[in-house]
Design an enzyme around this catalytic site. Sequence first.
Site, mmCIF file in Angstrom:
data_model
loop_
_atom_site.group_PDB
_atom_site.id
_atom_site.type_symbol
_atom_site.label_atom_id
_atom_site.label_comp_id
_atom_site.label_asym_id
_atom_site.label_seq_id
_atom_site.Cartn_x
_atom_site.Cartn_y
_atom_site.Cartn_z
ATOM 1 N N LYS A 113 0.880 -1.210 0.003
ATOM 2 C CA LYS A 113 -0.056 0.019 0.102
ATOM 3 C C LYS A 113 0.814 1.005 0.063
ATOM 4 O O LYS A 113 1.736 1.390 1.127
ATOM 5 C CB LYS A 113 -1.032 0.175 1.281
ATOM 6 C CG LYS A 113 -1.666 1.436 1.257
ATOM 7 C CD LYS A 113 -2.492 1.311 2.623
ATOM 8 C CE LYS A 113 -2.586 2.959 2.600
ATOM 9 N NZ LYS A 113 -3.669 3.184 3.829
ATOM 10 N N GLY A 174 -7.913 9.351 9.200
ATOM 11 C CA GLY A 174 -8.238 9.477 10.649
ATOM 12 C C GLY A 174 -9.253 10.588 10.975
ATOM 13 O O GLY A 174 -9.528 10.723 12.057
ATOM 14 N N ALA A 205 -9.378 5.462 3.807
ATOM 15 C CA ALA A 205 -9.235 6.638 4.761
ATOM 16 C C ALA A 205 -10.574 7.328 4.651
ATOM 17 O O ALA A 205 -11.331 7.779 3.782
ATOM 18 C CB ALA A 205 -8.142 7.548 4.247
ATOM 19 N N ASN A 227 -9.453 1.957 9.489
ATOM 20 C CA ASN A 227 -8.643 1.480 10.640
ATOM 21 C C ASN A 227 -9.011 2.188 11.779
ATOM 22 O O ASN A 227 -9.565 1.857 12.709
ATOM 23 C CB ASN A 227 -6.924 1.639 10.437
ATOM 24 C CG ASN A 227 -6.172 1.387 11.756
ATOM 25 O OD1 ASN A 227 -6.621 1.226 12.621
ATOM 26 N ND2 ASN A 227 -4.784 1.437 11.293
ATOM 27 N N THR A 228 -8.963 3.795 11.911
ATOM 28 C CA THR A 228 -9.212 4.352 13.281
ATOM 29 C C THR A 228 -10.725 4.272 13.363
ATOM 30 O O THR A 228 -10.870 4.178 14.650
ATOM 31 C CB THR A 228 -8.991 6.074 12.841
ATOM 32 O OG1 THR A 228 -7.589 6.003 12.100
ATOM 33 C CG2 THR A 228 -9.115 6.603 14.154
#
Lengths: 281, 66
Positions: A113, A174, A205, A227-228
């Site tokens: 990535k 994030g 994202a 992710n976050t």
Amino acid sequence: MSTELDVSTNDWLQIGSHRLDSRLIVGTGKYDTYELMADSLRESATHCITVAVRRERLYDQHGQNILDYIDLNRYILLPNTAGCYNVEDAVRTARLGREILRGLENSGADWVKLEVLGDSKTLLPDPIATLKATEQLVEEGFQVLCYTTDDPIVARQLKNAGATAVMPAGSPIGSGQGILNPNNIRICMEYLKADDPNYPVIVDAGVGTASDVAEAMELGVDGVLLNTAIAHAKDPVRMSHAMRLACEAGRSAYLSGRIPKRLYATASSPEDGVIGGARPR
Amino acid sequence: MIVSVNGDSQEVMENASVADLLQLLELNAAHVAVEVNRELIPREQHQQYRLSAGDQLEIVTLVGGG
């Protein structure tokens, strides 16, 4: 007669040589504990997880390594170049990640990535450096999954440079702002898939909550990387479950073909046979 | 002799190999990758590759990330 509909069957995500059983790609960063990470990954039903490459902590390590908490037979690792701000660092980091994954005999050794950032406040990508790094890594035999903005022109150039997948951000990393410009994502897909309908476009994202994943999938993207939104939720394991459902719901809704939006109502019940019969005009 | 490891000075034996250094630092070789002077040293060469005084090493591993 009833038929069981299992939408997950035969709807895998092909990215280059990798076939993923889930359309969610989940990051491994920012969890309070490795145990919480492992439980969240399992609950998300993801098949592919991202990892970062960092200097080994030589003097204050506690003997714990993330690899002790990752089932390498279950997950394909996707090493990233997060934190790199120039082509050279990104290429070096990609090579180092490949070297570690080769040693682990994980099939993720052949892909990366790619993140080449332009600015530490926004974490937005540097499109020119990303393009150059893509060219170099493709030349070195990597399958390159490019983190980029939702700019359709840059997306097309990355594909032309040999990127295996293009991964436009929904909003900054994030930030939890969701998909800020769905029309750009639509144009990215139109451009990238025009002659190549299976070319993978992944929203990477910006996801804040489950509806963001559903929205992305309803737009018709091939997958979502996040992710976050899981790691920093109050209950990450439960949020993982929500993300999994949202991904499946959004994908099914996309494949089902939504109704067009109309300005005025259309009745669901028959208009004929209503008793009385008086209607306001 | 002194080499640099992840930006810090590290004393190693004359003629130490990359494998010797990993052993000295008690690192699991399967979990790391090593660069010397910005060149990746593949795992298969860790035994043979001899370090020189002043070499700049990077030893990296995988960590959580998105």
